[in-house]
Motif scaffolding. Structure first.
Motif, PDB file in Angstrom:
ATOM      1  N   GLN A  71       0.848  -1.185   0.000  1.00 56.42           N
ATOM      2  CA  GLN A  71       0.000   0.000   0.000  1.00 56.42           C
ATOM      3  C   GLN A  71       0.886   1.238   0.000  1.00 56.42           C
ATOM      4  O   GLN A  71       1.538   1.525   0.987  1.00 56.42           O
ATOM      5  N   GLY A  72       0.907   1.945  -1.116  1.00 55.41           N
ATOM      6  CA  GLY A  72       1.657   3.200  -1.167  1.00 55.41           C
ATOM      7  C   GLY A  72       0.718   4.363  -0.923  1.00 55.41           C
ATOM      8  O   GLY A  72      -0.471   4.161  -0.713  1.00 55.41           O
ATOM      9  N   SER A  74      -0.192   6.540  -3.091  1.00 54.58           N
ATOM     10  CA  SER A  74      -1.109   6.715  -4.231  1.00 54.58           C
ATOM     11  C   SER A  74      -1.803   5.406  -4.582  1.00 54.58           C
ATOM     12  O   SER A  74      -2.025   5.100  -5.742  1.00 54.58           O
ATOM     13  N   GLN A  76      -2.435   1.018  -4.156  1.00 51.42           N
ATOM     14  CA  GLN A  76      -1.672  -0.220  -4.086  1.00 51.42           C
ATOM     15  C   GLN A  76      -0.665  -0.332  -5.241  1.00 51.42           C
ATOM     16  O   GLN A  76      -0.974  -0.015  -6.366  1.00 51.42           O
ATOM     17  N   ARG A  77       0.542  -0.755  -4.950  1.00 49.26           N
ATOM     18  CA  ARG A  77       1.532  -1.037  -5.993  1.00 49.26           C
ATOM     19  C   ARG A  77       1.773  -2.539  -6.005  1.00 49.26           C
ATOM     20  O   ARG A  77       1.802  -3.187  -4.954  1.00 49.26           O
ATOM     21  N   ARG A  79       4.429  -5.493  -7.302  1.00 49.52           N
ATOM     22  CA  ARG A  79       5.779  -5.731  -7.804  1.00 49.52           C
ATOM     23  C   ARG A  79       6.016  -7.209  -8.065  1.00 49.52           C
ATOM     24  O   ARG A  79       5.612  -8.056  -7.266  1.00 49.52           O
ATOM     25  N   ASP A  84       7.951  -2.841 -10.809  1.00 54.64           N
ATOM     26  CA  ASP A  84       6.594  -2.328 -10.622  1.00 54.64           C
ATOM     27  C   ASP A  84       5.734  -2.677 -11.840  1.00 54.64           C
ATOM     28  O   ASP A  84       5.987  -2.200 -12.950  1.00 54.64           O
ATOM     29  N   THR A  86       2.234  -2.535 -11.667  1.00 59.15           N
ATOM     30  CA  THR A  86       0.890  -2.076 -11.308  1.00 59.15           C
ATOM     31  C   THR A  86       0.009  -1.807 -12.538  1.00 59.15           C
ATOM     32  O   THR A  86      -1.147  -2.229 -12.579  1.00 59.15           O
ATOM     33  N   GLU A  87       0.561  -1.097 -13.511  1.00 61.56           N
ATOM     34  CA  GLU A  87      -0.225  -0.795 -14.717  1.00 61.56           C
ATOM     35  C   GLU A  87      -0.178  -1.968 -15.703  1.00 61.56           C
ATOM     36  O   GLU A  87      -1.178  -2.287 -16.339  1.00 61.56           O
TER      37      GLU A  87
END
Ligand code: C5P
Length: 222
Positions: A71-72, A74, A76-77, A79, A84, A86-87
């Motif tokens: 949890q960042g 901005s 959830q990220r 890895r 990373d 996420t997208e």
């Protein structure tokens, strides 16, 4: 105090992650997105040009893959081995392959093991397809979210528009239906409501309505 585990299951695009994040935030629980774990594996399988049907190679790959949800500020990220993704795990390609990879019993076995470890540590909200039935069958709160496929496609469509992506409504609807079909018909831990889960049809409810009604159950369980 005893740990509280909240299991949220349901079909694709029923609003599980949106609601799970709110419930987690308001309760100061950890949110665990198990769909993101299957997506992360799928991303790596595609990167390595492994066939989604080659379950042995997929399990071998998973065994040496580190999947980290954090949890960042901005959101959830996600890895994979430190990268990373996420997208990258939300592309059409990953979405179109994930159910084929998630259907293999040996792949699920390893994923469920990881998910149980995560669930053991904290008060958590976990969302997915088999959380209340298989991953945490003795969860303190179990919810099954549903909504008509039209409404789910509309929400995904609006979500995409906000990200600046124009998607064809029928294509979205077909993708959602196809994923539900595979997830519901697989032999191992298919998408199904746990007998003791509360069913919530969110078609005509707002996100806040759904979150409040789950938070009420959480407060009763504490
Ligand atoms: O939740 P999300 O739509 O991101 O999940 C992507 C896919 O991962 C699902 O369509 C399903 O095939 C798989 N999945 C699963 N079991 C879970 C969570 C996700 O099989 N607990």
């Amino acid at each position: 105090a005893k740990g509280i585990r909240v299991a949220i299951d349901g079909p694709a695009a029923a609003g599980k992650s949106t609601v799970a994040k709110i419930v987690a935030e308001k309760s100061s629980f950890i949110y665990i997105d198990t769909g993101a774990m299957y997506r992360a594996l799928t991303w790596k399988v595609l990167q390595n040009r492994i066939s989604p049907e080659d379950s042995q190679s997929i399990v071998d790959l998973l065994a040496k893959t580190d999947i980290d949800l954090e949890q960042g500020k901005s959101g959830q990220r996600v890895r994979v081995d430190g990268d990373d993704v996420t997208e990258a795990i939300r592309t059409e390609q990953v979405t179109g392959s994930v159910s084929h990879i998630a259907k293999h019993p040996n792949v699920r076995e390893q994923m469920v093991q990881r998910q149980r470890k995560l669930a053991n540590k904290h008060d958590i909200v976990m969302d997915g397809r088999d959380i209340g039935t298989h991953v945490i069958p003795n969860a303190e709160v179990k919810v099954f979210l549903k909504a008509s496929v039209e409404e789910r496609a509309r929400r995904r469509y609006d979500e995409n528009m906000q990200k600046g992506l124009t998607t064809d409504f029928e294509t979205l609807k077909n993708e959602i239906e196809e994923r539900d079909r595979i997830d519901s018909n697989r032999e191992t831990a298919p998408l199904v409501k746990a007998d003791d889960a509360i069913a919530l049809d969110t078609t005509d409810l707002t996100i806040d309505d759904v979150a409040s009604s789950i938070l009420e159950k959480v407060n009763q369980a504490i």
